[in-house]
Design an enzyme around this catalytic site. Structure first.
Site, PDB file in Angstrom:
ATOM      1  N   ARG A  46      -6.702  25.227 -92.535  1.00 45.59           N
ATOM      2  CA  ARG A  46      -5.367  24.953 -93.089  1.00 45.59           C
ATOM      3  C   ARG A  46      -4.639  26.258 -93.393  1.00 45.59           C
ATOM      4  NH1 ARG A  46      -5.390  24.365 -98.157  1.00 45.59           N
ATOM      5  NH2 ARG A  46      -7.028  22.790 -98.264  1.00 45.59           N
ATOM      6  N   TYR A  98      21.176  15.561 -90.071  1.00 44.11           N
ATOM      7  CA  TYR A  98      20.179  14.660 -89.502  1.00 44.11           C
ATOM      8  C   TYR A  98      19.835  13.576 -90.528  1.00 44.11           C
ATOM      9  CZ  TYR A  98      15.663  13.163 -87.650  1.00 44.11           C
ATOM     10  OH  TYR A  98      14.611  12.428 -87.194  1.00 44.11           O
ATOM     11  N   ASP A 170      19.797  24.518 -90.214  1.00 39.00           N
ATOM     12  CA  ASP A 170      19.015  23.742 -89.256  1.00 39.00           C
ATOM     13  C   ASP A 170      19.591  24.055 -87.873  1.00 39.00           C
ATOM     14  OD1 ASP A 170      17.961  21.809 -87.548  1.00 39.00           O
ATOM     15  OD2 ASP A 170      17.994  20.220 -89.053  1.00 39.00           O
ATOM     16  N   LYS A 195      12.096  19.118 -80.684  1.00 33.66           N
ATOM     17  CA  LYS A 195      13.251  19.017 -79.788  1.00 33.66           C
ATOM     18  C   LYS A 195      13.216  20.134 -78.728  1.00 33.66           C
ATOM     19  CE  LYS A 195      13.932  15.754 -82.719  1.00 33.66           C
ATOM     20  NZ  LYS A 195      14.753  15.881 -83.904  1.00 33.66           N
TER      21      LYS A 195
END
Ligand SMILES: *Cc1c(COP(=O)(O)O)cnc(C)c1O
Length: 377
Positions: A46, A98, A170, A195
């Site tokens: 992690r 978004y 963003d 994306k």
């Protein structure tokens, strides 16, 4: 180095054991320690993973940033970002972000004592007017989905600096190939790597990039402490994908421009939203702060029936959510991504029931145009 050279090489060295040119997938949860307190800098999956670190360094470089901090989704990145503020703080946001960002902020984080103001950031004076004594962050998305409105990032960043606010952008829609918010003065850039960065519709991922060491240290701590990290395989896929980002973005844009011209000339588009067209209200700003206009187009076809017909009949375009993949997608924002926004609210900014959004892929443009032509019959 140039963008494509960085995209192919940054963050990666041939594997020291075998010379493998491609960074391996370090699919391991833990690492052998030689003796107490003696190890190679890798302790637990992690916290440390070389495939992830390579991908983070690669995307940081493309965004002209020093540090990349990756997460298991774009929204996990957004959530981690909010750990930079605390209960009682206030954030100013673009009012057309978004949908998932809106949901996270307004329906979840608000209950933890964080206050949000939703303003039209295309007009910078709205940001200034919304500043309160407890404002800590300005959260921008440009261009917006699906109306493709722009915010002046240099101007907004100046306001942030003057008022000691963290400026976030963003940059999912443009990708670092067409826009670098850090260069324009933002403190943090966010991507849904789902994306364009990954571009092959086979990964969910997110990343934050910054040049600020203090912000980086805090985000790195949060990444490990909250644990929303991406898998080594997903990191490897994204790292593989950024190698072709430049050629993909060029082709997305070329196809988008040709499709936009066809939709205009054929009369199918009653109104078209694409920052690359000279009649886009912010075309000049687009030319100044972006190096291209991307592959997203929204089109109002005038009648809901026509929109439905196109969405139903297309064969090369796939009806679906998401964007930025090599395959062309088509969607109906009013009933899909923006169904939760009341009709009167949506229509105020042009999001009608006859609006179609195209994520133009990199197929042969002749086939894409023929697909739309046939869908109208
Ligand atoms: C998809 C998307 C997100 C959310 O990312 P996920 O990877 O789906 O969690 C955030 N911002 C924009 C602009 C997006 O398109």
């Amino acid at each position: 180095m140039g963008f494509s050279t960085d995209a192919i090489h940054a963050g990666q060295q041939p594997d020291p054991v075998t010379g493998a040119v491609i960074t391996p997938i370090y699919q391991t949860s833990t690492y052998k320690q030689e003796e107490l307190g003696k190890h190679k800098g890798y302790e637990y999956g992690r916290t440390h993973n070389l495939t992830r670190a390579s991908m983070e360094a690669n995307i940081a470089c493309l965004e002209k940033g020093k540090y990349g901090i990756a997460f298991a989704s774009g929204l996990a990145a957004t959530h981690a970002l909010l750990s930079l503020v605390k209960a009682g703080d206030h954030i100013i946001c673009s009012n057309n972000v978004y949908g998932g960002t809106y949901r996270l902020f307004e329906l979840i984080m608000k209950d933890y004592g964080i206050d949000f103001s939703w303003v039209n950031t295309s007009d910078l004076s709205n940001i200034e007017k919304a500043i309160k004594p407890n404002t800590k962050m300005v959260y921008l998305e440009t261009p917006t989905n699906p109306m493709l409105n722009l915010t002046d990032l240099a101007g907004a960043s100046e306001i942030c600096k003057k008022n000691n606010l963290i400026g976030v952008c963003d940059n999912t829609f443009m990708s670092p190939y067409f826009q670098n918010p850090l260069v324009l003065g933002c403190d943090i850039v966010l991507h849904s790597s789902t994306k364009y960065l990954n571009g092959h519709s086979d990964v969910i991922g997110g990343i934050l990039v910054t040049n600020d060491e203090k912000i980086h240290n805090r985000l790195r701590y949060i990444q490990n402490a909250t644990g929303g990290v991406p898998s080594p395989f997903d990191c490897w896929l994204v790292l593989r994908s950024t190698k072709t980002l430049a050629v993909r973005m060029e082709r997305h844009q070329k196809n988008a421009i040709e499709l936009a011209e066809y939709l205009n000339e054929s009369g199918i588009a009653k109104k078209i939203y694409y920052p690359g067209l000279s009649d886009h209200p912010q075309h000049e700003l687009a030319k100044n702060q972006m190096r291209g206009f991307g592959g997203m187009i929204s089109v109002d076809v005038g009648e809901t029936g026509i929109a439905k017909k196109i969405l139903k009949n297309v064969k090369v375009f796939t009806l679906g959510e998401s964007l930025g993949g090599v395959e062309s997608l088509i969607s109906h924002p009013a009933s899909m991504t923006h169904a939760s926004v009341p009709k009167e609210e949506r229509e105020k900014f042009g999001l009608t029931d006859s609006l179609i959004r195209f994520s133009v892929g990199i197929e042969d443009i002749e086939d894409l145009i023929a697909d739309i032509q046939k869908s109208m019959k």
